[in-house]
Design a protein around this motif. Structure first.
Motif, PDB file in Angstrom:
ATOM      1  N   LEU A  63       0.782  -1.369  -0.054  1.00 33.97           N
ATOM      2  CA  LEU A  63      -0.128   0.133  -0.120  1.00 33.97           C
ATOM      3  C   LEU A  63       0.881   1.249   0.040  1.00 33.97           C
ATOM      4  O   LEU A  63       0.447   2.282  -0.743  1.00 33.97           O
ATOM      5  N   ALA A  64       1.875   1.369   0.783  1.00 35.78           N
ATOM      6  CA  ALA A  64       2.679   2.650   0.899  1.00 35.78           C
ATOM      7  C   ALA A  64       3.241   2.725  -0.690  1.00 35.78           C
ATOM      8  O   ALA A  64       3.039   4.158  -0.801  1.00 35.78           O
ATOM      9  N   LEU A  72      -4.367  14.043  -1.247  1.00 38.47           N
ATOM     10  CA  LEU A  72      -5.288  13.512  -0.407  1.00 38.47           C
ATOM     11  C   LEU A  72      -6.660  13.499  -1.231  1.00 38.47           C
ATOM     12  O   LEU A  72      -7.545  12.603  -0.896  1.00 38.47           O
ATOM     13  N   ALA A  73      -6.671  14.299  -2.375  1.00 41.12           N
ATOM     14  CA  ALA A  73      -8.097  14.361  -2.864  1.00 41.12           C
ATOM     15  C   ALA A  73      -8.464  13.160  -3.790  1.00 41.12           C
ATOM     16  O   ALA A  73      -9.522  13.036  -4.301  1.00 41.12           O
ATOM     17  N   ALA A  74      -7.542  12.189  -3.984  1.00 40.35           N
ATOM     18  CA  ALA A  74      -7.485  11.087  -4.738  1.00 40.35           C
ATOM     19  C   ALA A  74      -7.847   9.895  -3.987  1.00 40.35           C
ATOM     20  O   ALA A  74      -7.638   8.837  -4.099  1.00 40.35           O
ATOM     21  N   ARG A  75      -8.790   9.874  -2.985  1.00 32.37           N
ATOM     22  CA  ARG A  75      -8.597   8.935  -1.996  1.00 32.37           C
ATOM     23  C   ARG A  75      -9.769   7.768  -2.467  1.00 32.37           C
ATOM     24  O   ARG A  75      -9.417   6.473  -2.426  1.00 32.37           O
ATOM     25  N   ALA A  77      -9.682   6.797  -5.514  1.00 33.39           N
ATOM     26  CA  ALA A  77      -8.887   5.997  -6.536  1.00 33.39           C
ATOM     27  C   ALA A  77      -8.032   5.234  -5.837  1.00 33.39           C
ATOM     28  O   ALA A  77      -7.522   3.951  -6.186  1.00 33.39           O
ATOM     29  N   LEU A  78      -7.569   5.563  -4.602  1.00 36.80           N
ATOM     30  CA  LEU A  78      -6.487   4.851  -3.794  1.00 36.80           C
ATOM     31  C   LEU A  78      -7.165   3.537  -3.014  1.00 36.80           C
ATOM     32  O   LEU A  78      -6.750   2.409  -3.402  1.00 36.80           O
ATOM     33  N   LEU A  79      -8.376   3.551  -2.872  1.00 38.38           N
ATOM     34  CA  LEU A  79      -9.140   2.319  -2.529  1.00 38.38           C
ATOM     35  C   LEU A  79      -9.280   1.432  -3.568  1.00 38.38           C
ATOM     36  O   LEU A  79      -9.140   0.096  -3.389  1.00 38.38           O
TER      37      LEU A  79
ATOM     38  N   GLY B 127     -13.930  11.447  -2.255  1.00 39.84           N
ATOM     39  CA  GLY B 127     -12.546  11.757  -3.114  1.00 39.84           C
ATOM     40  C   GLY B 127     -12.443  10.955  -4.451  1.00 39.84           C
ATOM     41  O   GLY B 127     -13.432  10.318  -4.769  1.00 39.84           O
ATOM     42  N   ALA B 128     -11.497  11.499  -5.231  1.00 36.13           N
ATOM     43  CA  ALA B 128     -11.929  11.346  -6.550  1.00 36.13           C
ATOM     44  C   ALA B 128     -11.196   9.819  -6.987  1.00 36.13           C
ATOM     45  O   ALA B 128     -10.413   9.509  -6.405  1.00 36.13           O
ATOM     46  N   VAL B 129     -12.223   9.215  -7.781  1.00 42.28           N
ATOM     47  CA  VAL B 129     -11.810   7.687  -8.206  1.00 42.28           C
ATOM     48  C   VAL B 129     -11.280   7.962  -9.649  1.00 42.28           C
ATOM     49  O   VAL B 129     -10.737   7.109 -10.283  1.00 42.28           O
TER      50      VAL B 129
END
Lengths: 357, 373
Positions: A63-64, A72-75, A77-79, B127-129
């Protein structure tokens, strides 16, 4: 997908991982210096079957690299990226909660506020009756009620039917008629047993029965749900699809949302939204694995308005048991202050790794 | 932070090119209704809904104005917009339906909360996907060669997703137009058709067989919106994915279609569902049921389009339809654009849209008086 760098957008520049005997803690740092914390229990008694070392290893090595340097705003997409990388729920949940802590701190508001919570009558805090013997269970129930608790969780399926009945009767007598009793069978029964035993307990007015049969026996749960007058709670949901399958088969009259099991707060909110949409009540539950997971679940509960929330406590001294007191007079409360409103004593934690962008 | 005033405005936005499909009749202007929420600290929340959406939701401008001023607005005065869940739940229970009006108010509340926290609305939604928002475009009725030219022009502009309006009789007219468009754009462009509910289930299945050769991505609303059994029949028997649009008028409809698996794809629009909160919930249901979604909109102004685009950034969606603010002569909203086939949001807190309120016609206000006059 990649996001182009945007000027002025907060990025994650550092990730610290800590481990205890039964938990993994994560600290994220953004380029402005703000931090976000999360902790997930791991191993027996928690919502995760991975070992702390295993979860920490996934966080460090899988994950790192996906998180460091990202905005932060791309949370969202991270998931998605965590899923593609095959991350288990506990590791994903740790990162998701830390990101939530960070963004709410950045906004300067408690996390439940960031999640849209507030101005509700409050969320009932359920307490679990641990005693098995009827007399002791009754005393314990009475003690909780005298402290303002209005929802009691009672383990059933321990020993014979008569013992369950005697325990529940003692609890009902001690607690009075106004108190709600939630049964938790913890997969103790076969379908036939479950139907007979729940019917025997119905005279004491239970409000729900969780996990009457094996957790993955969806059709069995549906059979039980059709046969008894008490809503069956789907207790170990891992995904939206799992929940919808149970809803479509009539296997669940209530959904239990456990943030660390489903991969964090974002997914927990979506599960609660699904429950709202299909007009089923949900409850928020979080085993007592870490203070940070407990507090995160308390914030979630204040935002999603569950029927009640059953939250655990702290894992140990480094985890600040004081901050994990999320009950007050039978209601869920959260620490004041932005984000989770709580952080562990870093000096007392064992650092497993520090990674930077 | 408290909401001190709820102002409602109207404005007609003439279309440079009138449009029409199987059920809308000819639409020459969008009759928009705007909501402006003002708060104690001087923050302003902006919302918009399409007034003349009678053919889609039953909404009219007069109805929206009355619902906002009489039923929804009074619930907002004195309230903290950051208590978003409780407020949205209340608005849902205070008046039956009213999805367009609720959408405008819900949008304005999200705008306010985003501004209060200094973040774009899509951040509030998780948040953005995705960062790119590729929109589809519509090919309207007309002779095959004209449709082919229009399609080629859209592709040259940068669009990669096209949908052809269908549902004319005889069917061969649709067939010729769809064939001409596919030949004009080649195999790399995603092509779909929208029937707007005018076929019957059995003829839909027969005709869709004849369209299979054109590699259609989906067929939108083949049968009447009330005919869920027919929709399910088509979904079960057609070789092309079926999208429900007019059949999705509420979150409850989404649940029903998902439970019955009556469609493969659900077209989610704010003004049908009742706002951002409802769309977010509907998307969770769709994902839970393994259905894909399109996030779209009716033709409407840039403010409402921006709200849909924020949803599109945060909610996983297979398809986007965000061209609805194209071709407006006089849009009072700025901050949203469609460039090279992609929706572009301004990077700013809230919806990132500014509204030239001075150009709007006041339609009423409650709360602190005098501002709307």
């Amino acid at each position: 997908m990649t996001l182009p760098p945007e000027a002025g957008v907060a990025r994650i520049v550092r990730l610290d991982v800590f481990t205890t005997e039964a938990a993994v803690l994560v600290k994220l740092t953004a380029d402005g210096g703000l931090t976000g914390w999360a902790g997930v229990g791991s191993g027996p008694g928690s919502a995760s079957t991975e070992t702390p070392a295993g979860v920490a290893s996934v966080v460090r090595h899988v994950l790192a690299p996906l998180v460091l340097g990202r905005p932060l705003a791309a949370r969202g997409a991270l998931l998605v990226a965590f899923d593609r990388a095959g991350s288990p729920g506990a590791a994903t949940a740790a990162l998701d909660v830390a990101l939530h802590d960070l963004v709410a701190r950045a906004a300067g508001v408690p996390l439940y506020r960031w999640l849209g919570g507030g101005h509700r009558a409050g969320v009932e805090a359920a307490a679990r009756v641990l005693a098995v013997e009827p007399e002791a269970a009754g005393r314990e129930a009475g003690a909780w009620v005298s402290r303002g608790v209005r929802v009691l969780v009672v383990r059933v399926g321990i020993g014979s039917r008569d013992r369950d009945v005697a325990r529940l009767r003692a609890i009902r007598e001690a607690a009075g008629e106004g108190v709600r009793l939630a049964l938790d069978a913890a997969s103790a029964w076969t379908v036939r047993e479950a139907i007979a035993r729940i019917r025997a307990l119905e005279p004491y007015g239970p409000e729900s029965v969780e996990e009457p049969v094996a957790a993955d026996d969806v059709l069995g749960a549906a059979e039980v749900a059709r046969a008894v007058g008490v809503p069956v709670v789907a207790g170990t949901l891992r995904s939206l699809a799992d929940a919808m399958t149970r809803v479509r088969l009539g296997a669940a009259g209530m959904l239990r949302v456990t943030p660390t099991r489903v991969g964090g707060l974002h997914r927990a909110r979506r599960l609660a939204a699904l429950a709202d949409a299909v007009r089923l009540p949900h409850v928020v539950g979080q085993p007592g694995d870490t203070m940070l997971a407990t507090v995160a679940a308390a914030h979630l509960a204040l935002a999603t308005a569950p029927r009640w929330a059953e939250l655990g406590g702290a894992a140990g001294p480094a985890d600040d048991p004081d901050a994990a007191r999320v009950h007050e007079a039978g209601r869920i409360v959260v620490p004041s202050g932005p984000g989770l409103g709580a952080a562990p004593d870093e000096g007392r934690l064992e650092r497993a790794a520090t990674l930077t962008a | 932070m408290r909401i001190t005033a709820v102002e409602v405005y109207r404005k007609e936005l003439p279309l440079t090119i009138p449009f029409g499909h199987a059920t809308s009749g000819s639409i020459r202007a969008l009759e928009e209704v705007y909501v402006v929420l003002r708060t104690g600290p001087g923050l302003v929340g902006l919302g918009e809904a399409r007034g003349n959406a009678h053919y889609l939701t039953g909404d009219t401008p007069e109805r929206l104005v009355a619902e906002i001023l009489r039923h929804l607005g009074p619930r907002l005065l004195g309230r903290d917009p950051r208590e978003l869940h409780a407020l949205l739940d209340e608005l849902e229970s205070v008046v039956m339906g009213a999805h367009g009006a609720r959408s405008a108010v819900d949008m304005a509340l999200h705008d306010l909360v985003g501004k209060a926290y200094g973040v774009p609305v899509y951040e509030l939604l998780g948040g953005a996907v995705r960062d790119e928002l590729p929109s589809n475009q519509s090919i309207w009725y007309g002779p095959p060669d004209a449709a082919a030219r229009q399609a080629a022009a859209h592709v040259a502009e940068g669009f990669r997703y096209l949908k052809v309006r269908a549902g004319l009789r005889p069917f061969e007219h649709d067939l010729d137009r769809i064939r001409a468009v596919r030949e004009a754009v080649g195999p790399a462009i995603s092509l779909a058709i929208d029937v707007n509910g005018v076929w019957e289930a059995r003829e839909a299945v027969a005709w869709l067989r004849r369209l299979e050769t054109f590699d259609l991505a989906y067929v939108e609303q083949p049968v009447a919106h009330t005919d869920v059994a027919g929709l399910r029949y088509v979904t079960e028997h057609a070789g092309i994915p079926i999208m429900a649009d007019e059949s999705v008028q509420s979150v409850a409809d989404v649940v029903r279609l998902a439970r019955e698996r009556a469609a493969d794809i659900l077209h989610l629009k704010l003004n049908k569902l009742g706002g951002i909160g409802a769309l977010w919930r509907a998307a969770a249901v769709a994902e839970a049921a393994g259905l894909e979604v399109m996030i779209g909109q009716p033709n409407e102004g840039g403010l409402a389009t921006a709200a849909a685009a924020h949803c599109a950034r945060a909610v996983p969606a297979a398809y986007l339809e965000l061209y609805g603010a194209e071709g407006l002569a006089d849009d009072p909203a700025t901050g949203f654009a469609l460039r090279r086939g992609r929706a572009v949001l301004r990077t700013a807190p809230g919806l990132g849209v500014t509204l030239d309120v001075a150009t709007l016609q006041p339609a009423g206000a409650i709360g602190e008086a005098g501002r709307a006059a």
